[in-house]
Scaffold this motif. Structure first.
Motif, mmCIF file in Angstrom:
data_model
loop_
_atom_site.group_PDB
_atom_site.id
_atom_site.type_symbol
_atom_site.label_atom_id
_atom_site.label_comp_id
_atom_site.label_asym_id
_atom_site.label_seq_id
_atom_site.Cartn_x
_atom_site.Cartn_y
_atom_site.Cartn_z
ATOM 1 N N GLU A 60 -4.392 4.023 -2.102
ATOM 2 C CA GLU A 60 -5.437 2.730 -2.378
ATOM 3 C C GLU A 60 -6.623 3.218 -1.539
ATOM 4 O O GLU A 60 -6.889 3.608 -0.375
ATOM 5 C CB GLU A 60 -4.833 1.259 -1.878
ATOM 6 N N GLU A 61 -7.922 2.942 -1.497
ATOM 7 C CA GLU A 61 -8.791 2.518 -0.856
ATOM 8 C C GLU A 61 -8.467 1.510 0.231
ATOM 9 O O GLU A 61 -7.917 0.489 0.404
ATOM 10 C CB GLU A 61 -9.895 1.797 -1.576
ATOM 11 N N LYS A 62 -9.179 2.181 1.051
ATOM 12 C CA LYS A 62 -9.087 1.072 2.502
ATOM 13 C C LYS A 62 -8.455 -0.260 2.633
ATOM 14 O O LYS A 62 -7.478 -1.015 3.554
ATOM 15 C CB LYS A 62 -9.590 1.133 3.716
ATOM 16 N N ASP A 63 -9.579 -1.215 1.489
ATOM 17 C CA ASP A 63 -9.299 -2.648 1.860
ATOM 18 C C ASP A 63 -8.335 -2.578 0.576
ATOM 19 O O ASP A 63 -8.822 -4.182 0.070
ATOM 20 C CB ASP A 63 -10.991 -3.203 1.760
ATOM 21 N N GLU A 64 -8.094 -2.573 -0.007
ATOM 22 C CA GLU A 64 -7.244 -2.450 -1.647
ATOM 23 C C GLU A 64 -5.392 -2.619 -1.131
ATOM 24 O O GLU A 64 -5.235 -2.306 -0.533
ATOM 25 C CB GLU A 64 -7.245 -1.580 -2.279
ATOM 26 N N THR A 65 -5.309 -3.553 -2.077
ATOM 27 C CA THR A 65 -3.661 -3.540 -2.051
ATOM 28 C C THR A 65 -3.213 -3.462 -3.124
ATOM 29 O O THR A 65 -3.538 -4.209 -4.305
ATOM 30 C CB THR A 65 -2.871 -5.190 -0.904
ATOM 31 N N LYS A 119 0.812 -1.225 0.146
ATOM 32 C CA LYS A 119 0.172 0.086 0.434
ATOM 33 C C LYS A 119 0.472 1.114 0.464
ATOM 34 O O LYS A 119 1.706 1.458 0.277
ATOM 35 C CB LYS A 119 -1.461 -0.316 1.167
#
Length: 164
Positions: free
Chosen positions: A107-112, A97
Motif C-alpha cells: 500500500e501507499e505510505k499513508d494508506e491502510t 498493511k
C-alpha cells in the motif's frame, strides 16, 4: 446422478461462501469494545495459500490490539501483514498493511486496508470482507474475501493456538 452431485457441490460452496458481510449503504458500525475480540490475544498457526501461516496478537491495550502475520512457502516468507483492531468512536475497525518478504510495502505510505465492523455474534465477529469465527478457545477461523484477477472469493485461514 451428476445433477445431484452438482447441486450438493453448489450448496456446499454457497454455504461456505456466505461467511463475510458488508455494511448496507449508510449503515454505521455498531457499538463494540476490544473486550469482545480479546480472545485473539496469543500466538496462532495454520495453513493457507499452500503454505504455513502465523499470527501473533497482543492483548487489548491503548485502545488497540496489534498483530503481525506471515505466510511462508517452501521455507521462505511470501508476505507479511502488520495491523491492529482499533477502538474508535465507540466501535471497532481492523486496519492492516501488507509487505513483501523483503519488507517492501504494497500500500501507499499513508494508506491502510480497512475492515469496518458489521456485527458481533456469540462466536463470530463480522468486519467488512473478513469474519473471525471462534471454534473453541484454541481454534479460530478467519474467512477473508480476496480479489484475484478481478474476481472475489473467500479464503479460510484455520488457526490453532500455539501453546508455550
Amino acid at each position: 446422478m451428476k445433477t445431484n452431485v452438482f447441486l450438493a457441490l453448489m450448496m456446499t460452496m454457497s454455504l461456505s461462501a456466505q461467511q463475510t458481510l458488508q455494511l448496507e449503504k449508510n449503515q454505521e458500525s455498531p457499538k463494540a469494545s476490544l473486550s469482545e475480540v480479546s480472545l485473539l490475544a496469543g500466538h496462532w498457526k495454520g495453513e493457507a495459500f499452500g503454505g504455513m501461516t502465523e499470527e501473533i496478537w497482543s492483548p487489548p491495550q491503548g485502545n488497540s490490539m496489534m498483530f503481525v502475520f506471515r505466510l511462508m512457502n517452501d521455507g521462505e516468507v511470501t508476505f507479511y501483514e502488520i495491523g491492529h483492531i482499533l477502538q474508535q468512536n465507540e466501535t471497532l475497525i481492523l486496519q492492516l498493511k501488507h509487505f513483501n518478504g523483503d519488507l517492501k510495502g504494497w500500500e501507499e505510505k499513508d494508506e491502510t486496508v480497512d475492515f469496518k465492523l458489521v456485527k458481533i455474534e456469540d462466536n463470530k465477529v463480522y468486519f467488512e470482507g473478513m469474519t473471525i469465527e471462534k471454534m473453541d478457545k484454541d481454534h479460530v477461523n478467519f474467512h477473508v474475501l480476496v480479489s484475484e484477477s478481478g474476481k472475489e472469493r473467500e479464503v479460510i485461514f484455520r488457526y490453532e493456538r500455539v501453546k508455550t
